[in-house]
Design an enzyme around this catalytic site. Structure first.
Site, PDB file in Angstrom:
ATOM      1  N   GLY A  10       0.812  -1.118   0.112  1.00 17.97           N
ATOM      2  CA  GLY A  10      -0.033   0.133  -0.070  1.00 17.97           C
ATOM      3  C   GLY A  10       0.929   1.337  -0.064  1.00 17.97           C
ATOM      4  O   GLY A  10       0.282   2.499   0.260  1.00 17.97           O
ATOM      5  N   TRP A  28      10.422  -7.463  -8.002  1.00 18.26           N
ATOM      6  CA  TRP A  28      10.056  -8.447  -6.952  1.00 18.26           C
ATOM      7  C   TRP A  28      10.337  -9.939  -7.313  1.00 18.26           C
ATOM      8  O   TRP A  28      10.122 -10.807  -6.592  1.00 18.26           O
ATOM      9  CB  TRP A  28       8.754  -8.373  -6.407  1.00 18.26           C
ATOM     10  CG  TRP A  28       7.588  -8.580  -7.647  1.00 18.26           C
ATOM     11  CD1 TRP A  28       7.306  -7.794  -8.628  1.00 18.26           C
ATOM     12  CD2 TRP A  28       7.140  -9.897  -8.000  1.00 18.26           C
ATOM     13  NE1 TRP A  28       6.508  -8.343  -9.492  1.00 18.26           N
ATOM     14  CE2 TRP A  28       6.275  -9.696  -9.101  1.00 18.26           C
ATOM     15  CE3 TRP A  28       7.165 -11.197  -7.493  1.00 18.26           C
ATOM     16  CZ2 TRP A  28       5.658 -10.543  -9.817  1.00 18.26           C
ATOM     17  CZ3 TRP A  28       6.616 -12.098  -7.900  1.00 18.26           C
ATOM     18  CH2 TRP A  28       5.759 -11.814  -9.216  1.00 18.26           C
ATOM     19  N   ASP A  69      10.758   5.659  -6.883  1.00 17.82           N
ATOM     20  CA  ASP A  69       9.936   4.500  -6.845  1.00 17.82           C
ATOM     21  C   ASP A  69      10.893   2.879  -6.888  1.00 17.82           C
ATOM     22  O   ASP A  69      10.433   2.082  -7.358  1.00 17.82           O
ATOM     23  CB  ASP A  69       8.909   4.152  -7.713  1.00 17.82           C
ATOM     24  CG  ASP A  69       7.724   3.082  -7.359  1.00 17.82           C
ATOM     25  OD1 ASP A  69       7.698   2.643  -5.948  1.00 17.82           O
ATOM     26  OD2 ASP A  69       6.960   2.892  -8.197  1.00 17.82           O
TER      27      ASP A  69
END
Lengths: 542, 242
Positions: free
Chosen positions: A189, A385, A300
């Site tokens: 989130g 990831w 990011d």
């Protein structure tokens, strides 16, 4: 001879052990290579199978045994668990299925309908389950933790995690980690201005035993790295499974970006512990050390990568190392007892910094501008990831990467409103999409994928398997020196782990956005991979 | 008076009249939220083209705004915490009011149409049945006037991702040119110059090049400044079948 021994061991272990998965079994998962008891295969997160029936010599005879088609069009990112011939996986967003590993037939399905208020940033995804005893554990995209009976799929408990409100952007996508008698997980989130945390849950009740906020609150060490009250919406979430070292009794987790993503003006400072690895005591949740890869990130560059624990020789001495190819484009070797920086080198084109100093801190960081600034790597990073692999057999670290990826970062306004994306201005000027597509018309130089084999001892690249398209696929290696992976091209393939040469490939009906795993039933080794909206299992032709 | 009547009529059918400020605010909100999944050009989600002027699940502006606010249950489209006014601003942006705005052009659309069909010979490649070039039937929605002007003067500066051309040579020496439809590490897919769909294993090609120059000729020196402005003005009136 060795192949036969491992398979007999696998067979005996599945036949003689009870269905109860004790933590001792997870800790010593190498003794039962036919099972896959935790997200990355073992607690060191090697994603390395000791099964050797499938080898470079016979991999050409690999063929599809079954395919399980999920009733979902969401991205299929889960790695299945395997226990005694049963595969447990998650049909996105949060349905759990138990499948016969030999036929792909379902034993049971647990259906969970998450709240329509759930708002995961990047797809209603789930990366998998944890198992302890005969109970499966899952986090949901609406902020809950769920426990199921592994034999029937019956719900044992289902708890709302405190403060992890779906409407505020909290969502669990991570496969939990079992350490002793604690289930560890944390919500994503970070693009909604949540305050990230990692929590330990009681497996019997779901009751929270401890919580570590990845963004320190007022009075806590690290809070001074945030201007004013910007820490309250600091992000730093976890969404990729951590690791555990039993000798040090430390669990390692990578944290995500600070919020807002692309404008750090109101959060001056390093913004701890965003974009970091934190080493926690799994019994208390207390932090032992941290290492921040990207201080005051404005690109990011989440550090939500799988922490790979490897015992390597470093400058002539054995060292307990932590291997980490980061979204920011550098690949690091740290000492996992202390967090000491040992080395860090770019593995893709990097322009956001001129390099790392002797302690691993980036120098001369650039910042997004009002006019837009082209920066390497792309906002999706040099890697992301996607699960890497470490092979103790070759001593190499393997990782899926994006090469030549870049984007134009523009500094724009970012105001926090609960439940709304808290990111700034979305970068432009790139043909690379963070969403999967099976169409590629890019020019050379506009970005492509590559699997790299990196040597932890030297930091050097041993080989590169270059793809035409980019990749979101994880990597599995085996003790027979095979490497399995895929990408956006809709192909699942095997490489020779020593050389990077293509050894086998098979079309799969969709993008590979998951990581492969391997298991055995009886004397037969399987390799499973989710691709498109299906799970596929391969074994040697009989 | 007429504008007020028109506004009332549009509102009655769920359509709205937007101000430039609405569009600018909508662009900001879009960039700060929607673009995460939908991308800066609205086309990053499979099968969804937000700047195409029409929507699968909505027709009126109100319906589009409702989806922005409530999401689409059972899909990746989440609910969003916007006010109705803010959702309306995003709709204004999606509707292309800014992108197709003709206020920055100085030409004459009727003259531009004549040039497009005549002297410019644009319809040789750009028509409703075009396969080797964009049809341009909604170019006024998907491109700004400045971008259209640049494409006329310097077509190679920014070649449309969907209209890249390739040259391939097989091991037998056959030369294939055409439009790149797809490629991977193992194969390439082309619409060749004869408009045949062709797929080749990379191993069967001894040469494969994606061209970095456009197939379209530059109109610099072919059309004068006024004629260029006329063509741009005509093209921004092309807004699809909506």
């Amino acid at each position: 001879m060795k192949i036969a021994r491992v398979l007999v061991m696998a067979f005996l272990s599945t036949a003689t052990l009870a269905a109860q998965v004790t933590f001792e079994r997870i800790l010593h998962s190498s003794e039962e290579p036919g099972n896959w008891l935790t997200y990355s295969g073992n607690l060191q997160s090697h994603r390395h199978s000791l099964l050797t029936q499938i080898s470079p010599a016979n991999v050409k005879n690999l063929e599809l045994q079954w395919a399980f088609q999920s009733l979902s069009l969401e991205k299929f990112e889960a790695t299945p668990l395997a226990l005694d011939g049963v595969l447990y996986t998650v049909q996105p967003p949060n349905d759990v299925v138990a499948l016969d590993g030999a036929s792909g037939r379902a034993y049971w399905t647990y259906s969970y309908k998450p709240s329509p208020l759930a708002r995961p940033c990047c797809g209603r995804v789930n990366r998998g389950l944890a198992i302890l005893g005969d109970t499966l554990f899952m986090g949901t995209i609406d902020g809950r933790m769920v426990a199921l009976d592994a034999k029937t799929g019956r719900e044992r408990w289902n708890v709302a995690v405190e403060a992890a409100r779906a409407e505020a952007g909290y969502n669990f996508t991570v496969a939990p980690l079992v350490v002793k008698n604690t289930i560890i997980a944390g919500p994503a989130g970070g693009d909604f201005g949540v305050r990230g945390f990692i929590a330990g849950f009681d497996p019997a009740t779901g009751k929270e035993k401890w919580r570590f906020y990845t963004i320190p609150g007022t009075g806590e060490r690290g809070n001074e790295s945030w201007a004013k009250d910007s820490w309250m919406h600091g992000g730093g979430t976890v969404w990729v499974t951590g690791s555990y070292d039993p000798d040090l009794n430390l669990t390692y987790w990578g944290t995500g970006n600070p919020g807002p993503d692309w404008n750090g003006d109101n959060r001056r400072g390093d913004n701890l512990y965003s974009d970091s690895v934190v080493a926690l005591d799994p019994d208390t949740g207390k932090i032992k050390w941290h290492f921040q890869f990207t201080p005051h990130d404005e690109f990011d560059y989440d550090s939500t990568q799988v922490p790979v624990l490897a015992d390597i020789e470093w400058q002539g001495r054995p060292r307990k190392a932590l291997l980490w190819a980061n979204r920011n484009g550098f690949w690091y070797v740290l000492d996992r007892a202390t967090g000491e920086f040992l080395s860090g080198k770019p593995f893709t084109k990097v322009s956001w910094t001129t390099g790392l100093d002797a302690k691993g801190r980036p120098q001369n960081q650039v910042t997004p501008t009002a006019e837009g600034l082209v920066v390497y790597p792309h906002l999706a990073g040099g890697t992301n990831w996607y699960s890497p692999s470490y092979s103790p057999h070759t001593g190499l670290f393997y990782v899926s990467t994006w090469q030549d990826g870049h984007a134009t970062f523009t500094k724009g306004p970012a105001e926090y409103v609960e439940g709304r994306a808290f990111i700034g201005t979305f970068p432009t000027g790139t043909t690379l999409s963070i969403n999967g597509t099976q169409v590629n018309r890019r020019l050379p130089g506009e970005g492509h994928g590559a699997i790299l084999a990196l040597d932890p001892k030297t930091g050097e690249k041993r080989w590169e398997f270059s793809m035409n398209d980019i990749t979101d696929a994880g990597v599995l290696t085996t003790a027979s020196d095979l490497l399995f992976s895929g990408g956006r091209e809709g192909v699942f393939f095997a490489l020779d782990a020593k050389t990077g040469a293509l050894a086998w490939k098979a079309p799969v009906a969709g993008i590979v956005q998951a990581a492969p795993m391997s298991y055995a039933i009886g004397r037969r080794q399987y390799v499973a991979i989710a691709a498109g909206n299906s799970l596929y299992a391969y074994a040697l032709r009989q | 008076m007429i504008a007020a009547f028109l506004a009332a009529l549009l509102a009655a059918v769920g359509q709205h009249v937007y101000t430039n400020a609405d569009v600018e605010n909508g662009a900001r909100l879009y960039s700060a939220s929607c673009a995460t999944c939908h991308g800066p050009r609205g086309d990053a989600v499979r099968g969804v083209a937000l700047f195409g002027g029409s929507f699968r699940r909505a027709t009126t502006d109100d319906e589009v705004a409702r989806i922005i606010l409530s999401g689409i249950p059972g899909t990746s489209m989440p609910p969003n915490n916007y006010s109705e006014a803010e959702a309306g601003m995003i709709v204004a942006y999606l509707r292309g009011a800014a992108r197709g705005g003709v206020t920055t052009t100085t030409g004459d659309a009727a003259r531009g149409r004549t040039i497009f069909n005549g002297k410019g010979r644009c319809t040789t490649c750009h028509s409703e049945s075009s396969r080797m070039a964009p049809t341009l039937s909604d170019v006024g929605v998907v491109r700004r006037p400045l971008e259209i002007e640049q494409a006329l003067l310097d077509p190679s500066a920014d070649i449309n991702y969907d209209y890249r051309f390739v040259r391939a040579v097989t091991k037998n020496g056959d030369v294939i040119t055409g439009r790149l439809l797809n490629q991977s590490s193992f194969s390439v897919q082309i619409l060749d110059a004869k408009e045949q769909l062709r797929s080749f294993d990379r191993g069967d090609l001894k040469e494969f090049t994606i061209k970095t120059t456009s197939e379209m000729p530059s109109y610099r020196g072919v059309l004068d400044a006024q004629e260029i402005a006329d063509v741009v003005t005509y093209l921004v009136t092309l807004r699809g079948r909506r």
